[in-house]
Write a protein that holds these residues in place. Sequence first.
Motif, PDB file in Angstrom:
ATOM      1  N   ALA A  41      82.894  57.188  17.684  1.00  0.00           N
ATOM      2  CA  ALA A  41      82.160  58.366  17.227  1.00  0.00           C
ATOM      3  C   ALA A  41      80.932  58.602  18.102  1.00  0.00           C
ATOM      4  N   THR A  42      80.507  59.850  18.161  1.00  0.00           N
ATOM      5  CA  THR A  42      79.334  60.203  18.959  1.00  0.00           C
ATOM      6  C   THR A  42      78.081  59.573  18.357  1.00  0.00           C
ATOM      7  N   PRO A  43      77.271  58.856  19.147  1.00  0.00           N
ATOM      8  CA  PRO A  43      76.056  58.230  18.606  1.00  0.00           C
ATOM      9  C   PRO A  43      75.141  59.267  17.958  1.00  0.00           C
ATOM     10  N   ALA A  44      74.431  58.834  16.946  1.00  0.00           N
ATOM     11  CA  ALA A  44      73.541  59.740  16.223  1.00  0.00           C
ATOM     12  C   ALA A  44      72.393  60.206  17.123  1.00  0.00           C
ATOM     13  N   GLU A  45      71.923  61.409  16.848  1.00  0.00           N
ATOM     14  CA  GLU A  45      70.773  61.918  17.583  1.00  0.00           C
ATOM     15  C   GLU A  45      69.497  61.232  17.094  1.00  0.00           C
ATOM     16  N   ASN A  46      68.569  61.021  18.018  1.00  0.00           N
ATOM     17  CA  ASN A  46      67.283  60.401  17.711  1.00  0.00           C
ATOM     18  C   ASN A  46      67.437  59.084  16.931  1.00  0.00           C
ATOM     19  N   PRO A  47      68.213  58.152  17.469  1.00  0.00           N
ATOM     20  CA  PRO A  47      68.373  56.883  16.764  1.00  0.00           C
ATOM     21  C   PRO A  47      67.159  55.973  16.947  1.00  0.00           C
ATOM     22  N   VAL A  48      66.978  55.063  16.008  1.00  0.00           N
ATOM     23  CA  VAL A  48      66.003  53.989  16.161  1.00  0.00           C
ATOM     24  C   VAL A  48      66.722  52.839  16.847  1.00  0.00           C
ATOM     25  N   CYS A  49      66.167  52.345  17.948  1.00  0.00           N
ATOM     26  CA  CYS A  49      66.827  51.309  18.736  1.00  0.00           C
ATOM     27  C   CYS A  49      66.112  49.971  18.603  1.00  0.00           C
ATOM     28  N   PHE A  50      66.903  48.930  18.456  1.00  0.00           N
ATOM     29  CA  PHE A  50      66.390  47.562  18.402  1.00  0.00           C
ATOM     30  C   PHE A  50      67.159  46.717  19.405  1.00  0.00           C
ATOM     31  N   GLU A  51      66.551  45.618  19.799  1.00  0.00           N
ATOM     32  CA  GLU A  51      67.206  44.661  20.685  1.00  0.00           C
ATOM     33  C   GLU A  51      67.186  43.284  20.045  1.00  0.00           C
ATOM     34  N   ALA A  52      68.344  42.671  20.005  1.00  0.00           N
ATOM     35  CA  ALA A  52      68.472  41.311  19.485  1.00  0.00           C
ATOM     36  C   ALA A  52      68.645  40.358  20.654  1.00  0.00           C
TER      37      ALA A  52
END
Length: 231
Positions: A41-52
């Motif tokens: 699916a197309t990624p959501a607009e204006n997502p909150v991004c985290f890095e693990a």
Amino acid sequence: MPEKNIPAFGDFSQSLQTAIADAFSRTTGTPWKTELADDSATPAENPVCFEASLDSEPSAKAAIQIPQVNAVAVVRALMGEPPDASAALDEDGAQLVQQMLEEGFAAAFSAPPCGLEDAKVKIQRAEMPGWTAAETLSLSATSDAGMVLPVRMSFAPEFVSFVASNSSTSDEPAASADLPSTLGQPNLGLVMDVKLNVTLRFGQRQLTLKEILELTSGAVVELDKDVQEPV
């Protein structure tokens, strides 16, 4: 780059799916469940991004994307605040989401197939990753209270390799293939000298009490089987 669809990583993905639901449930006090979502699916607009990332393997990273509107809605609901579609995720809200994700990742590493109880996972806000993902996992997390949190995760090649190399199931098929099979080959020599009590039954006959009392020494009692029938 590691081979895609490594069996050990599939097992880890299942553990991570369960662990995230459990972490969300503990943190919010409301039961959550997770289901696999459409990974294409197309990624959501204006997502909150985290890095693990792992303390023991800093290059083993995962990128986590959550639609900001969903993250804000969940945080505001937990804080007892009214919905606000225009609000952005503030620092306190981000820390709450990070805490839930850290608990989920740590629990997944301590469960099979890895079983790394001392694994330390750090989650922090970050930009979209510049590396190419070796594996992806998209989940739809929903709570009994009606909260919805789509979670899209991308795993760096080093992360997938770390899971595979620390999996307790990664080497089992190869090891068992080299062992001679003894199934269906019983060692009868172990029981050849065992003494057994054997009872042979040639047949049976029902007698009345009167007939039994009339029996004398040397009397012949006919059985219900022919003499030539097998015992």
